[in-house]
Design an enzyme around this catalytic site. Structure first.
Site, short mmCIF file in Angstrom:
data_model
loop_
_atom_site.label_atom_id
_atom_site.label_comp_id
_atom_site.label_asym_id
_atom_site.label_seq_id
_atom_site.Cartn_x
_atom_site.Cartn_y
_atom_site.Cartn_z
N ASN A 159 -2.81 -31.93 40.43
CA ASN A 159 -2.85 -31.64 42.05
C ASN A 159 -3.45 -29.36 41.50
O ASN A 159 -4.51 -29.33 41.62
CB ASN A 159 -1.92 -31.41 42.67
N ASP A 219 3.75 -38.25 47.82
CA ASP A 219 2.98 -37.92 46.72
C ASP A 219 3.60 -37.21 45.04
O ASP A 219 2.84 -37.71 44.08
CB ASP A 219 1.84 -36.44 47.26
N GLY A 220 4.91 -36.77 45.36
CA GLY A 220 5.72 -36.93 43.88
C GLY A 220 5.31 -37.51 43.49
O GLY A 220 5.96 -37.64 42.11
N PHE A 258 -4.14 -26.45 50.24
CA PHE A 258 -4.61 -26.36 51.48
C PHE A 258 -3.58 -24.86 52.39
O PHE A 258 -3.53 -24.85 53.22
CB PHE A 258 -4.04 -27.99 51.42
N SER A 259 -2.27 -25.34 51.86
CA SER A 259 -1.27 -24.42 52.98
C SER A 259 -1.95 -23.08 52.06
O SER A 259 -1.15 -22.06 52.94
CB SER A 259 0.06 -24.38 52.55
#
Length: 274
Positions: free
Chosen positions: A126, A52-53, A170-171
């Site tokens: 993000n 994703d990065g 989310f985390s």
């Protein structure tokens, strides 16, 4: 006219580099010109081999255009990626046939108004993360549409998009928001207060975070840092410049969610609903 593909590859993954070389050869055999550096030019799609990065890095090139990104996952979860490495031959085939669907992803504009009147801006696909940056805590006051909501100390405050709802947010216990929902999230991390629930606001609202202490750090997508000092006001707004992903299959977001996080859905299947 020669068709062009732009390729972005994770620098420190030998397997991704090897696959990129093979894919470049195959695309060239199909009549494409493959570019690995410089501006996008006339590329019709950006192929990313990484996690994703690396996809976030590609979004810096494509934002403001309708050139889509297709990700081949050489990372961990790879939530933004479309296929795993074994699906690479299918990617070549579908690029050749232009067999993809555009998946429009909302981004946010981030503005920091510094106490001295200077303004710094960036954007995020993000999240924008305000972090204590090695200090005991960061003191913040939160607002929505110019009205105060709460004040507290915390480790971090996240301003996230629906795409970012499955990342850092989310985390931190934020909600999962389907990417076709235009919304913005404000998620406190380890806050010392009674009212520290995540907030979800509509696309016409504005999120504000007033930084009440020194030493904090503000980073967009883990890549672009903006200056903040005590007294700075951070504002997040829906951007007019989206990022496009290329989807090669019609799996709904719920299916992607289940697959990426390996969610238990046996009971639902047993009732004949899937």
């Amino acid at each position: 006219m020669t068709r062009e593909v732009y390729m972005l590859v994770h620098k420190y993954r030998p397997d991704a580099q090897q696959s990129a070389a093979l894919m470049s050869d195959e695309l060239t055999r199909h009549g494409f010109s493959v570019r690995r550096s410089g501006p996008l030019g006339d590329a019709e799609i950006v192929v990313v081999l990484g996690g994703d990065g690396t996809i976030l890095a590609a979004s810096e090139l494509t934002r403001g255009t309708q050139i889509p990104i297709v990700g081949i996952n050489y990372g961990h979860v790879g939530f933004l990626a479309e296929v795993e490495p074994e699906g690479l031959p299918r990617v070549v085939e579908q690029i050749t046939e232009r067999a993809w669907v555009l998946d429009r992803r909302m981004t946010m504009d981030i503005e920091v108004m510094l106490p001295d009147g200077h303004r710094a801006t960036s954007w995020t696909l993000n999240e924008a993360a305000l972090d204590k940056h090695g200090n005991p805590m960061v003191e913040v006051s939160l607002g929505v549409d110019g009205r105060g909501v709460s004040s507290f100390t915390c480790d971090s405050v996240l301003m996230a998009t629906p795409t970012g709802s499955t990342a850092y947010s989310f985390s931190a216990g934020g909600p999962v928001v389907w990417p076709n929902v235009e919304a913005m999230l404000l998620v406190p991390v380890a806050a010392h207060a009674l009212f520290t629930r995540p907030l979800v606001v509509g696309p016409t609202s504005e999120l504000q975070v007033v930084v009440d202490s020194e030493g904090a750090k503000l980073v967009c997508d883990g890549r672009r840092e903006l200056p903040v000092t005590a007294g700075s006001i951070i504002t997040a707004r829906k951007s007019e410049n989206p990022v496009y992903l290329a989807r090669l299959n019609n799996t709904p977001f719920s299916g992607r969610l289940v697959k990426k996080f390996n969610l238990p859905v046996g009971g639902f299947r047993d009732r004949g609903r899937m």
